[in-house]
Design a protein around this motif. Sequence first.
Motif, PDB file in Angstrom:
ATOM      1  N   ASP A  66      34.675  -9.519 -15.800  1.00 37.15           N
ATOM      2  CA  ASP A  66      34.121  -8.500 -14.904  1.00 37.15           C
ATOM      3  C   ASP A  66      33.036  -9.063 -13.984  1.00 37.15           C
ATOM      4  OD1 ASP A  66      32.132  -8.932 -16.779  1.00 37.15           O
ATOM      5  OD2 ASP A  66      31.614  -6.807 -16.984  1.00 37.15           O
ATOM      6  N   ALA A  67      33.176 -10.347 -13.629  1.00 38.45           N
ATOM      7  CA  ALA A  67      32.111 -10.983 -12.845  1.00 38.45           C
ATOM      8  C   ALA A  67      32.653 -12.103 -11.965  1.00 38.45           C
ATOM      9  CB  ALA A  67      31.047 -11.548 -13.789  1.00 38.45           C
ATOM     10  N   ILE A  68      31.869 -12.453 -10.981  1.00 41.93           N
ATOM     11  CA  ILE A  68      32.044 -13.685 -10.211  1.00 41.93           C
ATOM     12  C   ILE A  68      30.834 -14.527 -10.587  1.00 41.93           C
ATOM     13  CG2 ILE A  68      32.201 -14.758  -7.934  1.00 41.93           C
ATOM     14  CD1 ILE A  68      33.255 -12.072  -6.873  1.00 41.93           C
TER      15      ILE A  68
ATOM     16  N   ASP B 255      33.931  -6.812  -4.196  1.00 40.02           N
ATOM     17  CA  ASP B 255      35.087  -5.912  -4.209  1.00 40.02           C
ATOM     18  C   ASP B 255      35.101  -5.108  -5.501  1.00 40.02           C
ATOM     19  OD1 ASP B 255      37.482  -4.600  -3.883  1.00 40.02           O
ATOM     20  OD2 ASP B 255      38.705  -6.413  -3.770  1.00 40.02           O
TER      21      ASP B 255
ATOM     22  N   GLN C  49      28.117 -10.063 -12.403  1.00 38.09           N
ATOM     23  CA  GLN C  49      28.659  -8.703 -12.378  1.00 38.09           C
ATOM     24  C   GLN C  49      28.243  -7.970 -11.104  1.00 38.09           C
ATOM     25  OE1 GLN C  49      26.948  -7.732 -16.220  1.00 38.09           O
ATOM     26  NE2 GLN C  49      29.008  -7.456 -17.096  1.00 38.09           N
TER      27      GLN C  49
ATOM     28  N   ARG D  28      27.575  -9.431  -8.278  1.00 37.53           N
ATOM     29  CA  ARG D  28      28.316 -10.092  -7.195  1.00 37.53           C
ATOM     30  C   ARG D  28      29.714  -9.496  -7.052  1.00 37.53           C
ATOM     31  NH1 ARG D  28      27.392 -14.761  -8.969  1.00 37.53           N
ATOM     32  NH2 ARG D  28      25.489 -15.059  -7.764  1.00 37.53           N
ATOM     33  N   LEU D  29      30.439  -9.322  -8.164  1.00 39.49           N
ATOM     34  CA  LEU D  29      31.790  -8.759  -8.080  1.00 39.49           C
ATOM     35  C   LEU D  29      31.758  -7.327  -7.568  1.00 39.49           C
ATOM     36  CD1 LEU D  29      34.815  -8.879  -8.415  1.00 39.49           C
ATOM     37  CD2 LEU D  29      34.521  -8.342 -10.845  1.00 39.49           C
ATOM     38  N   ARG D  30      30.781  -6.536  -7.994  1.00 39.65           N
ATOM     39  CA  ARG D  30      30.690  -5.151  -7.540  1.00 39.65           C
ATOM     40  C   ARG D  30      30.462  -5.077  -6.030  1.00 39.65           C
ATOM     41  NH1 ARG D  30      30.060  -5.135 -12.711  1.00 39.65           N
ATOM     42  NH2 ARG D  30      30.292  -3.241 -13.940  1.00 39.65           N
TER      43      ARG D  30
ATOM     44  N   ARG E 122      38.178  -4.141  -7.847  1.00 37.87           N
ATOM     45  CA  ARG E 122      38.741  -5.010  -8.893  1.00 37.87           C
ATOM     46  C   ARG E 122      38.326  -4.532 -10.278  1.00 37.87           C
ATOM     47  NH1 ARG E 122      39.844 -10.928  -6.853  1.00 37.87           N
ATOM     48  NH2 ARG E 122      40.692 -10.945  -8.957  1.00 37.87           N
TER      49      ARG E 122
ATOM     50  N   TYR F 184      36.397 -17.748  -4.364  1.00 36.39           N
ATOM     51  CA  TYR F 184      35.598 -17.444  -5.557  1.00 36.39           C
ATOM     52  C   TYR F 184      36.548 -17.157  -6.706  1.00 36.39           C
ATOM     53  CZ  TYR F 184      36.630 -12.651  -4.114  1.00 36.39           C
ATOM     54  OH  TYR F 184      37.267 -11.501  -3.723  1.00 36.39           O
TER      55      TYR F 184
ATOM     56  N   VAL G 165      37.079 -14.874 -10.214  1.00 35.68           N
ATOM     57  CA  VAL G 165      36.660 -13.742 -11.030  1.00 35.68           C
ATOM     58  C   VAL G 165      36.925 -14.096 -12.484  1.00 35.68           C
ATOM     59  CG1 VAL G 165      37.059 -11.300 -11.570  1.00 35.68           C
ATOM     60  CG2 VAL G 165      37.180 -12.103  -9.179  1.00 35.68           C
TER      61      VAL G 165
END
Length: 167
Positions: free
Chosen positions: A50-52, A117, A110, A112-114, A120, A45, A47
């Motif tokens: 602040d998001a994937i 992981d 956002q 998804r990233l939280r 990050r 993925y 990044v």
Amino acid sequence: MTGSRPSPTKSSADGCCALVYAVALAAVIASFADDARTEEQLRPYTVVEDAIPQSLTGAKGDVERGRNIVVNRQVGLCLLCHSGPFPEEKFQGTLAPDLKGTGARWSEGQLRLRIVDASRLNADTIMPPYYRIEGLTRVAPAFQGKPVLTAEQIEDVVAYLATLRNE
């Protein structure tokens, strides 16, 4: 000798050995399949800030499955730390932000990233990485080398959390 059992014949002993061999072989194959599945689970993925932004699976998740993961205390474990619009669930967490309104506060990327992981975004977070296997300490043996959630499960949770607008 009267009443004694005849000794096993060679064919029954061979059958027993064949069964033991088959079970052992199945266990070895299953362990290799499990290792291969673990490697396949970690999909690449990107990044962006602040998001994937892109789905880990290339598809949208299922909202109902996502809710079930969030409230399940054996799978997602979300309610250990978070509270939310789950009146049927007792003993919700107070360590992390309330999940009400997450879809209004953050985009799907956002969220998804939280989940993947959060460290990050904040190196001091207490939220565990749900889709990382490297650089972890104190990992339960059942989770070593495996992400807590699969890519599909993460997409399901993202789909559900995105629906929580202003509850």
